[in-house]
Design an enzyme around this catalytic site. Structure first.
Site, PDB file in Angstrom:
ATOM      1  N   ASP A 188       0.824  -1.097  -0.005  1.00  0.00           N
ATOM      2  CA  ASP A 188      -0.050  -0.151   0.018  1.00  0.00           C
ATOM      3  C   ASP A 188       0.911   1.234   0.011  1.00  0.00           C
ATOM      4  O   ASP A 188       1.960   0.977   0.292  1.00  0.00           O
ATOM      5  CB  ASP A 188      -0.911  -0.015   1.273  1.00  0.00           C
ATOM      6  N   ARG A 221     -13.348  -0.150  -3.477  1.00  0.00           N
ATOM      7  CA  ARG A 221     -12.983   0.241  -1.852  1.00  0.00           C
ATOM      8  C   ARG A 221     -12.757   1.698  -1.621  1.00  0.00           C
ATOM      9  O   ARG A 221     -11.722   2.274  -1.515  1.00  0.00           O
ATOM     10  CB  ARG A 221     -11.571  -0.517  -1.809  1.00  0.00           C
TER      11      ARG A 221
HETATM   12 CA    CA Z   1      -3.081  -3.733   1.861  1.00  0.00          CA
END
Ligand code: CA
Ligand code: CA
Length: 440
Positions: free
Chosen positions: A218, A313
């Protein structure tokens, strides 16, 4: 107490009359105390879940000796290792994929034990390996060993009691994964996070119906942490967007994971005024359906963010009481868009006064997706298609198109916010003021 502009002006006028004979401080200074510099600012009282309890102050109280201005990866690593509380100011671009001397590291520099993508593709082609089991053996081991080398280089832990802010409009953390892990009290503001690409995506033929390529990094990962405020950041894949990746084994070769993922028992997070742009898996809140870690946690406030051509998301939620308000969703492409709000197991999303701007081909019923949840509150949202802005009842639209229906009552009402703007005003305010370069 919140005063209207008029009431505040009257109060200021009254104060100025009452204090005419006082030389300093002036009445206006008393009504408007000096604005601390960006690095010393703290989360305002009441501004979302991160303001609960002890609030979020980051490293704002750091002594001058613990204020670090960094412009290389090595300086950033050293600043994270300094005692807290610490303020870290990022100047210019820091590329995680650079060695101690500042030289660029390419994917081949991390490759270990004979890993090449060509060899990996040959070994685990479904025509050769099948689709029933995950890859294993020497080439998968080599991929994992290579990935571990990249992880050691680009995944950096952020200690508690840290404020990390960009200087001006041009602070960039590129090819890095900030990891806020099992700590309390972190502020991240005014930084452009760019392209945390994984050199070694893993093929999993058992993920979904057709298999998936999965990546590790991320831009910002929040795990097991509390009191985190991410504000006025821009998240982008820059010149390496998901839409430009090749297809292998019939699936997109996904080199990115989330932009801002909040998982593993994290709690009390406010994500405000960020710009999330051109990315697939954008913001995951809760990564497992196992209730042991996350029940009663994952409480997050998501407000005044710009989700610009973000595919899914936005956020996807499990377990948490998540307040999603005054965000601007811009969905230009029906073919790549997946969903906005993911209603996951145990989730209690309270979504209000958001602005959804969709191209004509996007089905508004796709704004919600049921990942095993049962209820979501939505109210006062508006939808713009073409030039027309009109109210939309997201749950009603979803329920008319899909089964089973979602209950329209998530079972709680948010109290921690500093005021909800009318949805119709959000497109302008958020498109103009979200992201880097808008705070000082
Ligand atoms: Ca992640
Ligand atoms: Ca239905």
């Amino acid at each position: 107490m919140k005063l209207s502009t008029g009431a505040a002006a009257s109060l200021a006028a009254a104060l100025s009359v009452a204090t005419l004979s006082v030389a300093t401080p002036s009445a206006s200074a008393a009504a408007h105390p000096p604005h601390p510099p960006l690095a010393r600012q703290t989360l305002p009282a009441g501004d979302g879940w991160a303001s609960a309890g002890t609030g979020t102050t980051g490293g704002s109280a750091a002594p001058a000796s613990n204020v670090h201005t960094v412009s290389t990866r090595a300086q950033l690593v050293a600043a994270f290792a300094a005692p807290g509380p610490r303020i870290i100011q990022v100047r210019g671009t820091i590329d995680g994929n650079t060695d101690a001397a500042g030289a660029k590291l390419e994917c081949a520099d991390y490759a270990a034990n004979g890993y090449t993508l060509a060899a990996y593709l040959a070994a685990y082609d479904p025509a050769v390996w099948g689709r029933d089991t995950e890859p294993s053996g020497p080439l998968e081991d080599a991929r994992a060993a290579s990935a571990a080398r990249q992880t050691a280089q680009i995944k950096l832990k952020v200690p508690g009691g840290t404020t990390i802010v960009g200087i001006g409009r041009n602070a960039v953390l590129k090819g890095l994964n900030l990891h806020v892990d099992k700590v309390d009290n972190v502020i991240i503001r005014n930084i452009r996070f760019e392209d945390s690409a994984d050199c070694f995506p893993q093929w999993d033929p058992t993920d979904g119906d057709e298999g998936n390529w999965n990546s590790l990094y991320d831009n910002v990962s929040v795990t097991g942490s509390t009191h985190v405020w991410a504000d006025h950041n821009t998240f982008t894949d820059g010149d390496n967007p998901d839409s430009a990746q090749p297809v292998h084994f019939g699936r997109p070769y996904q080199v990115h994971d989330g932009q801002l993922d909040i998982t593993s028992g994290s709690d009390l997070v406010t994500a405000s005024w960020n710009r999330f742009t051109g990315h697939d898996k954008t913001m995951l809140i809760g990564s497992t359906n196992n209730p042991a870690t996350d029940t009663g946690k994952l409480n997050v406030t998501v407000h005044h963010n710009h989700f610009e051509n973000a595919l899914q998301r936005l956020p996807r939620v499990r377990f948490g009481k998540v307040h999603v308000y005054n965000n601007y969703y811009e969905v230009p492409d029906a073919a790549s868009f997946v969903y906005a709000l993911g209603v996951g197991v145990g989730s209690q999303i309270f979504s209000e006064s958001n602005f959804y701007r969709l191209s004509r081909a996007v089905d508004p019923a796709k704004l919600l997706y049921d990942w095993g949840g049962t209820a979501i509150t939505t109210r006062n949202d508006v939808l713009r298609v073409g030039g027309t802005v009109k109210p939309i009842d997201l749950v009603a639209v979803y329920n008319a198109a899909e089964d089973p229906d979602l209950s329209p009552d998530a079972g709680w009402t948010p109290a921690l916010h500093t005021g909800i703007d009318p949805a119709a005003s959000v497109r302008l305010s958020v498109s103009q003021h979200a992201g880097v370069g808008e705070v000082r």
